[in-house]
Design an enzyme around this catalytic site. Structure first.
Site, PDB file in Angstrom:
ATOM      1  N   PRO A   1     -16.077  -0.095  20.967  1.00  0.00           N
ATOM      2  CA  PRO A   1     -16.576  -1.472  21.090  1.00  0.00           C
ATOM      3  C   PRO A   1     -17.576  -1.805  19.982  1.00  0.00           C
ATOM      4  O   PRO A   1     -18.369  -0.957  19.581  1.00  0.00           O
ATOM      5  CB  PRO A   1     -17.285  -1.452  22.446  1.00  0.00           C
ATOM      6  CG  PRO A   1     -17.767  -0.041  22.579  1.00  0.00           C
ATOM      7  CD  PRO A   1     -16.741   0.832  21.903  1.00  0.00           C
TER       8      PRO A   1
ATOM      9  N   ARG B   1     -18.420  -5.807  18.971  1.00  0.00           N
ATOM     10  CA  ARG B   1     -18.964  -7.112  19.348  1.00  0.00           C
ATOM     11  C   ARG B   1     -19.640  -7.090  20.732  1.00  0.00           C
ATOM     12  O   ARG B   1     -20.706  -7.661  20.924  1.00  0.00           O
ATOM     13  CB  ARG B   1     -17.810  -8.116  19.393  1.00  0.00           C
ATOM     14  CG  ARG B   1     -18.204  -9.566  19.596  1.00  0.00           C
ATOM     15  CD  ARG B   1     -16.969 -10.422  19.867  1.00  0.00           C
ATOM     16  NE  ARG B   1     -15.934 -10.250  18.875  1.00  0.00           N
ATOM     17  CZ  ARG B   1     -15.834 -10.947  17.748  1.00  0.00           C
ATOM     18  NH1 ARG B   1     -16.689 -11.901  17.498  1.00  0.00           N
ATOM     19  NH2 ARG B   1     -14.848 -10.715  16.888  1.00  0.00           N
TER      20      ARG B   1
ATOM     21  N   ARG C   1     -18.868 -16.794  10.240  1.00  0.00           N
ATOM     22  CA  ARG C   1     -17.901 -16.920  11.338  1.00  0.00           C
ATOM     23  C   ARG C   1     -17.412 -18.350  11.579  1.00  0.00           C
ATOM     24  O   ARG C   1     -16.206 -18.560  11.731  1.00  0.00           O
ATOM     25  CB  ARG C   1     -18.476 -16.325  12.636  1.00  0.00           C
ATOM     26  CG  ARG C   1     -18.783 -14.819  12.536  1.00  0.00           C
ATOM     27  CD  ARG C   1     -19.146 -14.196  13.863  1.00  0.00           C
ATOM     28  NE  ARG C   1     -18.029 -14.206  14.769  1.00  0.00           N
ATOM     29  CZ  ARG C   1     -17.857 -15.062  15.750  1.00  0.00           C
ATOM     30  NH1 ARG C   1     -18.785 -15.973  16.022  1.00  0.00           N
ATOM     31  NH2 ARG C   1     -16.784 -15.015  16.490  1.00  0.00           N
TER      32      ARG C   1
ATOM     33  N   TYR D   1     -13.565 -18.328  10.969  1.00  0.00           N
ATOM     34  CA  TYR D   1     -12.772 -18.232  12.210  1.00  0.00           C
ATOM     35  C   TYR D   1     -12.894 -19.481  13.082  1.00  0.00           C
ATOM     36  O   TYR D   1     -12.527 -19.430  14.254  1.00  0.00           O
ATOM     37  CB  TYR D   1     -13.249 -17.056  13.070  1.00  0.00           C
ATOM     38  CG  TYR D   1     -13.370 -15.718  12.389  1.00  0.00           C
ATOM     39  CD1 TYR D   1     -12.279 -15.119  11.764  1.00  0.00           C
ATOM     40  CD2 TYR D   1     -14.576 -15.021  12.412  1.00  0.00           C
ATOM     41  CE1 TYR D   1     -12.395 -13.869  11.174  1.00  0.00           C
ATOM     42  CE2 TYR D   1     -14.696 -13.768  11.825  1.00  0.00           C
ATOM     43  CZ  TYR D   1     -13.604 -13.199  11.203  1.00  0.00           C
ATOM     44  OH  TYR D   1     -13.720 -11.956  10.633  1.00  0.00           O
TER      45      TYR D   1
ATOM     46  N   CYS E   1     -22.399 -25.124  -1.782  1.00  0.00           N
ATOM     47  CA  CYS E   1     -21.573 -26.196  -2.363  1.00  0.00           C
ATOM     48  C   CYS E   1     -20.130 -26.102  -1.907  1.00  0.00           C
ATOM     49  O   CYS E   1     -19.230 -25.865  -2.720  1.00  0.00           O
ATOM     50  CB  CYS E   1     -21.652 -26.120  -3.878  1.00  0.00           C
ATOM     51  SG  CYS E   1     -23.343 -26.115  -4.439  1.00  0.00           S
ATOM     52  N   GLU E   2     -19.916 -26.193  -0.615  1.00  0.00           N
ATOM     53  CA  GLU E   2     -18.569 -26.221  -0.045  1.00  0.00           C
ATOM     54  C   GLU E   2     -18.653 -27.014   1.236  1.00  0.00           C
ATOM     55  O   GLU E   2     -19.573 -26.798   2.040  1.00  0.00           O
ATOM     56  CB  GLU E   2     -18.105 -24.810   0.351  1.00  0.00           C
ATOM     57  CG  GLU E   2     -17.859 -23.909  -0.797  1.00  0.00           C
ATOM     58  CD  GLU E   2     -16.805 -22.847  -0.495  1.00  0.00           C
ATOM     59  OE1 GLU E   2     -15.969 -23.044   0.412  1.00  0.00           O
ATOM     60  OE2 GLU E   2     -16.834 -21.838  -1.185  1.00  0.00           O
TER      61      GLU E   2
ATOM     62  N   TYR F   1     -20.777  -9.322  13.486  1.00  0.00           N
ATOM     63  CA  TYR F   1     -20.075  -9.951  12.362  1.00  0.00           C
ATOM     64  C   TYR F   1     -20.877 -11.130  11.791  1.00  0.00           C
ATOM     65  O   TYR F   1     -20.317 -12.118  11.356  1.00  0.00           O
ATOM     66  CB  TYR F   1     -18.645 -10.365  12.787  1.00  0.00           C
ATOM     67  CG  TYR F   1     -17.886  -9.207  13.393  1.00  0.00           C
ATOM     68  CD1 TYR F   1     -17.420  -8.178  12.588  1.00  0.00           C
ATOM     69  CD2 TYR F   1     -17.705  -9.097  14.777  1.00  0.00           C
ATOM     70  CE1 TYR F   1     -16.772  -7.080  13.131  1.00  0.00           C
ATOM     71  CE2 TYR F   1     -17.058  -7.995  15.334  1.00  0.00           C
ATOM     72  CZ  TYR F   1     -16.599  -7.001  14.506  1.00  0.00           C
ATOM     73  OH  TYR F   1     -15.969  -5.901  15.044  1.00  0.00           O
TER      74      TYR F   1
HETATM   75  C1  LIG Z   1     -10.270  -0.005  14.505  1.00  0.00           C
HETATM   76  C2  LIG Z   1     -11.280  -0.920  15.104  1.00  0.00           C
HETATM   77  N1  LIG Z   1     -11.994  -0.481  16.167  1.00  0.00           N
HETATM   78  C3  LIG Z   1     -12.931  -1.263  16.735  1.00  0.00           C
HETATM   79  C4  LIG Z   1     -13.214  -2.539  16.263  1.00  0.00           C
HETATM   80  C5  LIG Z   1     -14.285  -3.330  16.936  1.00  0.00           C
HETATM   81  O1  LIG Z   1     -13.822  -4.512  17.480  1.00  0.00           O
HETATM   82  P1  LIG Z   1     -14.797  -5.381  18.385  1.00  0.00           P
HETATM   83  O2  LIG Z   1     -16.015  -5.661  17.602  1.00  0.00           O
HETATM   84  O3  LIG Z   1     -14.024  -6.610  18.707  1.00  0.00           O
HETATM   85  O4  LIG Z   1     -15.087  -4.570  19.604  1.00  0.00           O
HETATM   86  C6  LIG Z   1     -12.475  -3.029  15.192  1.00  0.00           C
HETATM   87  C7  LIG Z   1     -12.725  -4.393  14.703  1.00  0.00           C
HETATM   88  O5  LIG Z   1     -12.154  -4.908  13.805  1.00  0.00           O
HETATM   89  C8  LIG Z   1     -11.495  -2.207  14.585  1.00  0.00           C
HETATM   90  O6  LIG Z   1     -10.783  -2.622  13.534  1.00  0.00           O
END
Ligand SMILES: Cc1ncc(COP(=O)(O)O)c(C=O)c1O
Length: 429
Positions: free
Chosen positions: A283, A285, A321, A325, A353-354, A382
């Site tokens: 994990p 995020r 972000r 996204y 400047c965008e 992120y």
């Molecule tokens: C291989 C892998 N593991 C774990 C993660 C972590 O994902 P998250 O931050 O959504 O938990 C990522 C994110 O890109 C990933 O590429």
């Protein structure tokens, strides 16, 4: 659940007034809450450990989400492992105190020198994503006289996630070896001197707020474990990846229970019931997302006949972000708005400047003035880790709060650092 709240009319990170950080460190600045990081890690670890069929579950924090040294040290001290995707991340994980035997090395394209470095350090596991990488790893480790433990990252052809750019598990995505190839690759690997295949891994996407896609993908993986074992292969580990999502839209009286974590852990327990494997999790995020905010100051108002621009001192190079996204971040004024205060619809924009340097359009906020402070909430994942110096802007500083204390864990870059990294070609020097 997070530890940012209003006290006496001002927004606090734990016991520290954000106005104090803005005054002493300057803006824009990322602010992280240790208590929130610790809480999320503990909740997740306890839930997946309880769900694991053998009671063995290893949590490797995906440090790409936030690689700040203070954040990493906080997690290393809790006993977390680290999921890394480059030599730089392996080096930083080691520097932060993650022991090599708690480091996993994932990533679509690892180079020879990166693999050599990781093997030399004695890391726990390499997640192999292509047949070429299998050959390379075996050669590199063999030359070092080692046998590196590894798993195949499998593409289960089930993708999920909050945005097309963060979906990784579909066969249309670049990640992992194809499901149909695993058995052949396992057989090949058995005769290779430099690798020892220990199992399988997958990661289907990010910002996933349901358990159905996980369940479908994990069910396929459990079946694959069975068929590989029937062929006589050793499958001790199943790394289930990361990707669990977090609520970006949060009311101010938010007291969200750990519902999704519980539902996820319960599903993991059911899908893997009776399976004799050690589980791994990656994990990112979920651990740090709402443990961080980006604190920024209003520079100017720019009224137009049809709208009102609010120009702040943070920009898309600090928090990409929304531009990348279409991501949503709550915006909380640092001075607590009075109940029932009139609201104004703002397009909140940065100085770059965008036109894409727009955090949000038409957002209703209490009337703001130059010098007011606002916080982009849920910016711990992120955020800083994707920041850049675009427009020759200084890399944004980062602050870690613990109780009533705070520390600058990455100072604002200096102009000397920024300009000093370039070299003039000799014919123009
Ligand atoms: C291989 C892998 N593991 C774990 C993660 C972590 O994902 P998250 O931050 O959504 O938990 C990522 C994110 O890109 C990933 O590429």
């Amino acid at each position: 659940m997070h530890h940012f709240s209003y006290r006496d009319g001002s927004l606090f990170a734990e016991d520290v007034d954000l106005r104090r950080i803005a005054d002493e460190v300057g803006t824009p600045v990322y602010v992280y809450s240790s208590a929130t990081i610790e809480r999320h890690y503990r909740l997740f670890e306890a839930a997946v450990k309880a769900a694991a069929p053998t009671g063995k579950a290893h949590v490797f924090y995906a440090m790409k989400a936030n690689g700040n040294l203070g954040v990493l040290k906080t997690l290393a001290a809790l006993g977390a492992g680290a999921d890394t995707v480059s030599e730089g991340e392996v080096r930083k994980a080691l520097a932060a105190g993650f022991p090599p035997e708690r480091i996993v090395f994932s990533g679509v394209g690892k180079s020879e020198s990166e693999l050599r470095y990781a093997v030399e350090q004695g890391i726990y596991q390499v997640n192999i994503e292509t047949e070429g990488e299998l050959d390379l790893l075996s050669r590199v480790a063999g030359l070092l006289g080692k046998r590196q433990e590894a798993v195949f990252r499998v593409n289960p052809d089930i993708g999920a996630g909050g945005h097309a750019k963060i979906t990784t598990g579909s066969s249309e995505n670049k990640f992992g070896v194809s499901f149909e190839e695993v058995s052949r690759l396992y057989t090949r690997a058995a005769n290779m001197p430099g690798v020892r295949m220990m199992g399988l891994a997958l990661h289907i996407g990010s910002q996933i707020r349901e358990t159905e896609s996980y369940e479908a993908a994990y069910t396929k993986m459990v079946a694959l474990v069975g068929s590989l074992r029937a062929e006589g292969h050793r499958v001790d580990r199943l790394d289930l990846g990361g990707g669990l999502g977090i609520p970006y839209e949060i009311p101010k009286d938010f007291s969200h229970g750990p519902d999704l974590i519980e539902a996820y852990a319960e599903m993991v327990g059911l899908v893997t019931r009776g399976l004799d494997v050690e589980l791994g999790f990656e994990p990112g995020r979920l651990i740090v997302g709402n443990a961080g905010i980006l604190l920024t100051r209003v520079l100017h108002l720019n009224p137009r006949p049809t709208k009102q621009f609010l120009v702040v001192d943070a920009a898309m190079n600090d928090l990409v972000r929304p531009a990348m996204y279409e991501a949503y971040h709550e915006i909380w004024p640092v001075s607590e708005p009075e109940a029932g205060a009139a609201e104004v619809a703002y397009d909140v924009v940065g100085p770059i400047c965008e036109s894409g340097d727009t955090f949000t359009a038409g957002r209703l906020l209490p009337a703001l003035r130059p010098d007011d402070l606002i916080a982009f909430m849920t910016a711990g994942a992120y955020g800083a880790s994707m920041s850049s110096t675009y427009n020759q802007r200084l890399l944004v500083p980062e602050v870690l709060v613990k109780g009533a204390e705070y520390a600058v864990t990455r100072p604002r870059q200096s102009y000397e650092d920024l300009l000093g990294t370039d070299r003039a070609p000799p014919w123009l020097a």
